[in-house]
Design an enzyme around this catalytic site. Sequence first.
Site, PDB file in Angstrom:
ATOM      1  N   HIS A  89     -10.136   2.602  -0.812  1.00  0.00           N
ATOM      2  CA  HIS A  89     -10.353   2.162   0.570  1.00  0.00           C
ATOM      3  C   HIS A  89     -11.146   0.860   0.517  1.00  0.00           C
ATOM      4  CE1 HIS A  89      -9.994   4.133   4.740  1.00  0.00           C
ATOM      5  NE2 HIS A  89      -8.839   4.184   4.132  1.00  0.00           N
TER       6      HIS A  89
ATOM      7  N   HIS B  52       0.818  -1.212   0.000  1.00  0.00           N
ATOM      8  CA  HIS B  52       0.000   0.000   0.000  1.00  0.00           C
ATOM      9  C   HIS B  52       0.853   1.264   0.000  1.00  0.00           C
ATOM     10  CE1 HIS B  52      -3.887   1.946   0.533  1.00  0.00           C
ATOM     11  NE2 HIS B  52      -3.340   2.738   1.425  1.00  0.00           N
TER      12      HIS B  52
END
Length: 729
Positions: free
Chosen positions: A100, A54
């Site tokens: 998300h 990420h």
Amino acid sequence: MPKFIEPSIEEIKAEKLYSDMGLTDAEYDKVVDILGREPNFTEVGIFSVMWSEHCSYKHSKPFLKQFPTTSEHVLMGPGEGAGVVDIGDDQAVVFKVESHNHPSAIEPYQGAATGVGGIIRDIVSIGARPINLLNSLRFGELDEIQNRTLTRGVVAGIGGYGNCIGIPTTAGEIEFDERYDGNPLVNAMCVGIIDHDMIQKGTAKGVGNSVIYVGLKTGRDGIHGATFASEELSEESESKRPSVQIGDPFVGKKLMEATLEAITFPELVGIQDMGAAGLTSSSSEMAAKGGSGMHMRLDQVPVREEGISPYEMMLSETQERMLLVVEKGTEQKFLDLFDKHELDSAVIGEVTDTNRFVLTYEDEVYADIPVEPLADEAPVYILEGEEKAHNTSKNDYSNVDVNDVFKKLLAHPTIASKRYLYEQYDQQVGANTVVKPGLQASVVRVEGTNKAIASTIDGEARYVYNQPYEGGKMVVAEAYRNLIAVGATPLAMTDCLNYGSPEKKEIYQQLIDSTKGMAEACEVLKTPVVSGNVSLYNETKGTSIFPTPVVGMVGLIEDIDYLNDFHPHAGDKLYLVGETRNDFGGSQLEKLLYGKVNHESEALDLSEEVEKGEQIKKAIRDGKASHVQTVGKGGLLITLARFSAFYGLGVDAKLDVTDAQLFSESQGRYIVAVKEGQTLDIPNAQEIGTVKDNGQFKVTNGQTTVEENVSTLNEIWEGAIPQCMTSAD
């Protein structure tokens, strides 16, 4: 007695606790080499989040480098919180998209809400005032209770945060497919406006300058959120609810206003949002960009409860927080400002010339790490890909039941009106929204001018799965067409790459080929990539999502006067621009008739996209076109039906296509409504019909006729999602 009970260095190594945090054996060994010793618990945690997929893009960085990132308009590209593009008059547009996905799968409301909050802070950290939000969402089919629950929660979370903070949600897209069962995609985009002289960077420089923390007090929420977002979802994921952050839009509003005031202070050196990896990423990245070191005193960090350890402070992803570097001696000026806005703030450290990242708590050292390897030298993995086997079989489309297919496709949630969902979003707050949701792109006026920013967000999945290279071109071209359709000049784009595990050869190859196609389209369409995000490991129980690159694109409208009458009228002539071919591979028709999508379609001609785009834009700006609609999912017949249902106008059209071609999804096509008395001067444009006020929708190809009341179309198109969502759970 130690202040905090944590595993020892020996326990970390012997029990491979670093593996639980996401580091491989080789990565742990690399950390040892960097430090010249075994890392302690806090240091392992810091490396694990900074080197997570990420944060580090360790499987995708080679592909991101092929994207064009510069143009005459680009003021700031990848590497900062968001991209910045010039729009003239010493103003710029600032924008970015973020994912998300994993948090939204576990806690849909908070996962989506904090996704919105995070992308807003990215824009604000550059110094821009947000003007609108967009979102790209993917869920499983709505006949499953779990997918309805996720859809409700995500949509409510997006609306709940955006509405409270006072930023309109003006555009987006939502699709439904079983490949997203249990693994929704929630991609949020924010657009802002800034004056050139207010542009900020996330940098820490100037030895002795102070580091200021502002925002919510640090809690234990979101610890290892970045690591969680870099893993496949599994049955154990439910236990990771603490990794999902909790948003507070009211504090977010205060923080936004305080930040926009703080950027006017000349003593501000740098600022960055505490997003993924929280205090760790913001501080270490700022030090790396400034070529500096940083010493932070963690006993000065505002905390929500006693006993929070340095490890927890550094990895917490508590929301609504910013990190600032300010000139030494001016700290009180900033602290007073934040106090005025009722925000917690504190001086927690200073910039050093050591090029080291040092963390202490009551003078005890908890981390001492060289800055550059931590922030910029995560391992990069180049793996082996494998192309999906090409399907050489042929599907038969010679006996398509047009009327049956028409009604089924119009009622499919991917094609049906999303009004039931987007009505939960405030679309007009701020009073600058020119074009409301429902069309291809949103248009928001630049306050105090006659200019406007057009923005769109578009994703592609099935075509990328079937033919990744062409699919990559298609997703960029789709966003380009959507801006052209409102008369805007496309300027630049942001992207979010949503894929499964790169450790699977076929998925890795999809990543290689689709990004290559995207890069080529960006070059030809002159839409450089100025920001973006990568979300990998989107898998549930071993099943990957479709590869789904999402593109957010912005364009400039220099003078919005033509939009005052930019809507169709009875009597307008309808034209088709672009060729209709037998493009059924990956289409809604293929999925409906054969239950899966595994055939290819024709290649996309990017030079034609540019040529047609310029012609369409000229027709709009010359006042000839009263409306333009891109031909999208479901094909030509479905696009005409959506046009009719959306505006409540009749259509009388004759199309020179076969029955199956009514549903072909050939790329590069537009429906153009031309004002009565005008003609469309575009080569090979076909006049196909007329807009009516008789309440009737009639389309024929000489062989088959589809005829319905517009009110019936509207009931099917508008009613499909409410019917699905209100089914008994």
